[in-house]
Design a protein around this motif. Structure first.
Motif, PDB file in Angstrom:
ATOM      1  N   ASP A  77       0.793  -1.315  -0.048  1.00 44.73           N
ATOM      2  CA  ASP A  77       0.020  -0.001   0.058  1.00 44.73           C
ATOM      3  C   ASP A  77       0.690   1.386   0.145  1.00 44.73           C
ATOM      4  O   ASP A  77       0.427   2.161   0.206  1.00 44.73           O
ATOM      5  CB  ASP A  77      -1.038  -0.004   1.171  1.00 44.73           C
ATOM      6  CG  ASP A  77      -0.227   0.136   2.523  1.00 44.73           C
ATOM      7  OD1 ASP A  77       1.008   0.103   2.584  1.00 44.73           O
ATOM      8  OD2 ASP A  77      -0.802   0.171   3.582  1.00 44.73           O
ATOM      9  N   GLY A  78       2.252   1.106  -0.217  1.00 44.58           N
ATOM     10  CA  GLY A  78       3.026   2.413  -0.039  1.00 44.58           C
ATOM     11  C   GLY A  78       3.705   2.716   1.090  1.00 44.58           C
ATOM     12  O   GLY A  78       4.623   3.614   1.202  1.00 44.58           O
ATOM     13  N   ASN A 134       4.573   7.244   3.544  1.00 40.10           N
ATOM     14  CA  ASN A 134       3.980   6.595   2.248  1.00 40.10           C
ATOM     15  C   ASN A 134       4.380   6.935   1.025  1.00 40.10           C
ATOM     16  O   ASN A 134       4.383   8.238   1.044  1.00 40.10           O
ATOM     17  CB  ASN A 134       2.515   6.714   2.481  1.00 40.10           C
ATOM     18  CG  ASN A 134       1.808   5.559   1.673  1.00 40.10           C
ATOM     19  OD1 ASN A 134       1.851   5.417   0.291  1.00 40.10           O
ATOM     20  ND2 ASN A 134       0.919   4.661   2.089  1.00 40.10           N
ATOM     21  N   THR A 135       4.910   6.234   0.251  1.00 39.96           N
ATOM     22  CA  THR A 135       5.558   6.676  -1.185  1.00 39.96           C
ATOM     23  C   THR A 135       4.441   6.993  -2.039  1.00 39.96           C
ATOM     24  O   THR A 135       4.887   7.608  -2.949  1.00 39.96           O
ATOM     25  CB  THR A 135       6.560   5.773  -1.526  1.00 39.96           C
ATOM     26  OG1 THR A 135       5.787   4.615  -2.107  1.00 39.96           O
ATOM     27  CG2 THR A 135       7.682   5.229  -0.601  1.00 39.96           C
ATOM     28  N   GLY A 136       3.252   6.609  -2.007  1.00 42.38           N
ATOM     29  CA  GLY A 136       2.228   6.574  -2.754  1.00 42.38           C
ATOM     30  C   GLY A 136       2.470   5.695  -3.996  1.00 42.38           C
ATOM     31  O   GLY A 136       1.705   5.805  -5.227  1.00 42.38           O
ATOM     32  N   ASP A 149      11.298   2.738  -5.292  1.00 44.58           N
ATOM     33  CA  ASP A 149       9.833   2.520  -5.647  1.00 44.58           C
ATOM     34  C   ASP A 149       9.426   2.103  -7.055  1.00 44.58           C
ATOM     35  O   ASP A 149      10.069   2.758  -8.050  1.00 44.58           O
ATOM     36  CB  ASP A 149       9.129   3.856  -5.333  1.00 44.58           C
ATOM     37  CG  ASP A 149       7.594   3.769  -5.140  1.00 44.58           C
ATOM     38  OD1 ASP A 149       7.131   3.522  -6.305  1.00 44.58           O
ATOM     39  OD2 ASP A 149       6.910   3.639  -3.998  1.00 44.58           O
ATOM     40  N   ARG A 192       7.662   4.939  -9.047  1.00 45.83           N
ATOM     41  CA  ARG A 192       7.916   6.387  -8.834  1.00 45.83           C
ATOM     42  C   ARG A 192       9.409   6.641  -9.098  1.00 45.83           C
ATOM     43  O   ARG A 192       9.905   7.801  -8.937  1.00 45.83           O
ATOM     44  CB  ARG A 192       7.480   7.207  -7.354  1.00 45.83           C
ATOM     45  CG  ARG A 192       5.927   7.089  -7.193  1.00 45.83           C
ATOM     46  CD  ARG A 192       5.332   7.892  -6.186  1.00 45.83           C
ATOM     47  NE  ARG A 192       5.979   9.210  -6.490  1.00 45.83           N
ATOM     48  CZ  ARG A 192       5.885  10.221  -5.517  1.00 45.83           C
ATOM     49  NH1 ARG A 192       5.756   9.899  -4.195  1.00 45.83           N
ATOM     50  NH2 ARG A 192       6.141  11.464  -5.654  1.00 45.83           N
TER      51      ARG A 192
END
Length: 338
Positions: free
Chosen positions: A61-62, A79-81, A99, A102
């Protein structure tokens, strides 16, 4: 996620013949779980100890979370998104994060997220895999593949795309590709004296040494070649050993198909998933000294844990993480089977 690439472009490669098992009667000891640490999410793909002995991992979920390896107490750091994979704790309490979605990020102690690299040579950066930072702030990271996404990573193993990279980020922001055409570049470790990097190539069944200093600088040599399985994330333990997770054993059918014309692999990849050959269930981690000698080879095929994608050691505690599991497991090294 990107759409499933149904068309693959297989590259031929002749893998070395599978080597005999290392040492002992079968070369292995038991991958024995002492206890489990709940992450509060799913898919702790990489696990690493920070400087205080806490355990860091990233979830599907990041979330970037810190766990107490004794009590299991859980703290969300940010949270990295996206989808965090490899992590590197830094001296300033920030965390470097590869990530998948990202690129290379830095998560600050306040939970802020900063993008450090999101493209290489003008192309968007996807599937960053693992990262380390040197004493002077230089950062090195791996890119597993430039053709496939995490959901369909097996496509790269079957295709053998050789589009992995080892990349350097200098303190001035310069980005340099040091090695290209890697066979699914993955785990990455910096030697204690910063003289070299150790790089895992999942699709090449090997770990290589890339020299950073001395007369061998910018050259590559074998460290642990012709492994019995597919190496994933790696870490350097407080015991001075290189700990290597093994995501799956080598597949005899794939080894036979890799040197042949690509038609057979195209047919294999396009089989319905329900009938496509499945990896043999196995939980495995290995540990080597820095001369490449095998010290530990821990395995279990009882289904107690699956697809081990990371392992780390600190003061005698060994933990493992998995892309497919929800818990991190603490291993029991005190009661190996003979």
């Amino acid at each position: 996620m990107k759409p499933h690439r149904r068309l693959i472009s297989p590259r031929r490669w002749t893998p070395p013949p599978a080597a005999p098992e290392h040492g002992g009667t079968d070369g292995t000891s038991r991958f024995r779980i002492a206890r489990r640490l709940a992450t509060g999410g799913h898919g702790p793909e990489d696990v690493i100890f920070d400087r205080q002995g806490g355990l860091l991992t990233g979830l599907a979920d990041g979330s970037i979370v810190r766990l107490d390896p004794v009590t299991g107490a859980r703290t969300v750091l940010g949270n990295t998104g996206g989808r965090p994979l490899g992590l590197e704790p830094c001296a300033d309490a920030s965390v470097l994060v590869c990530d998948h979605d990202r690129g290379l990020l830095r998560v600050g102690p306040d939970g802020s997220v900063r993008v450090l690299v999101d493209e290489v040579a003008g192309s968007p950066l996807t599937f960053t895999s693992n990262v380390v930072e040197g004493p002077d702030g230089t950062i090195w990271f791996t890119v597993s593949t430039r053709r496939w996404d995490l959901e369909h990573y097996l496509g790269d193993i079957i295709e053998h795309s050789c589009t992995g990279m080892l990349v350097r980020l200098d303190v001035d922001g310069t980005v340099t590709v040091l090695l290209d055409d890697l066979k699914f570049a993955n785990g990455l470790v910096l030697a204690p004296d910063a003289s070299h990097l150790l790089v895992a190539e999942t699709g090449g069944y090997r770990v290589s040494r890339y020299w950073l200093t001395g007369h061998r600088a910018a050259t590559v040599e074998p460290f642990a070649d012709n492994l019995t399985g597919l190496p994933d994330n790696m870490s350097l333990g407080s015991d001075g050993l290189l700990w290597v997770s093994v995501a799956a054993p080598r597949n005899a059918l794939l080894d036979k198909l890799l040197p042949l014309a690509g038609l057979w692999r195209i047919l294999l990849w396009n089989l319905p998933e329900a009938v496509r050959p499945k990896p043999t269930p196995l939980a495995q981690v290995m540990a080597f000294d820095l001369d490449g000698r095998l010290v530990h080879d821990l395995r279990a095929s009882d289904g107690s844990y699956s697809l081990v994608t990371s392992v780390a050691e600190h003061n005698g505690t060994v933990v493992a993480g998995s892309l497919h599991e929800s818990d991190i497991v603490v291993l029991d090294l005190a009661s190996h089977d003979s």
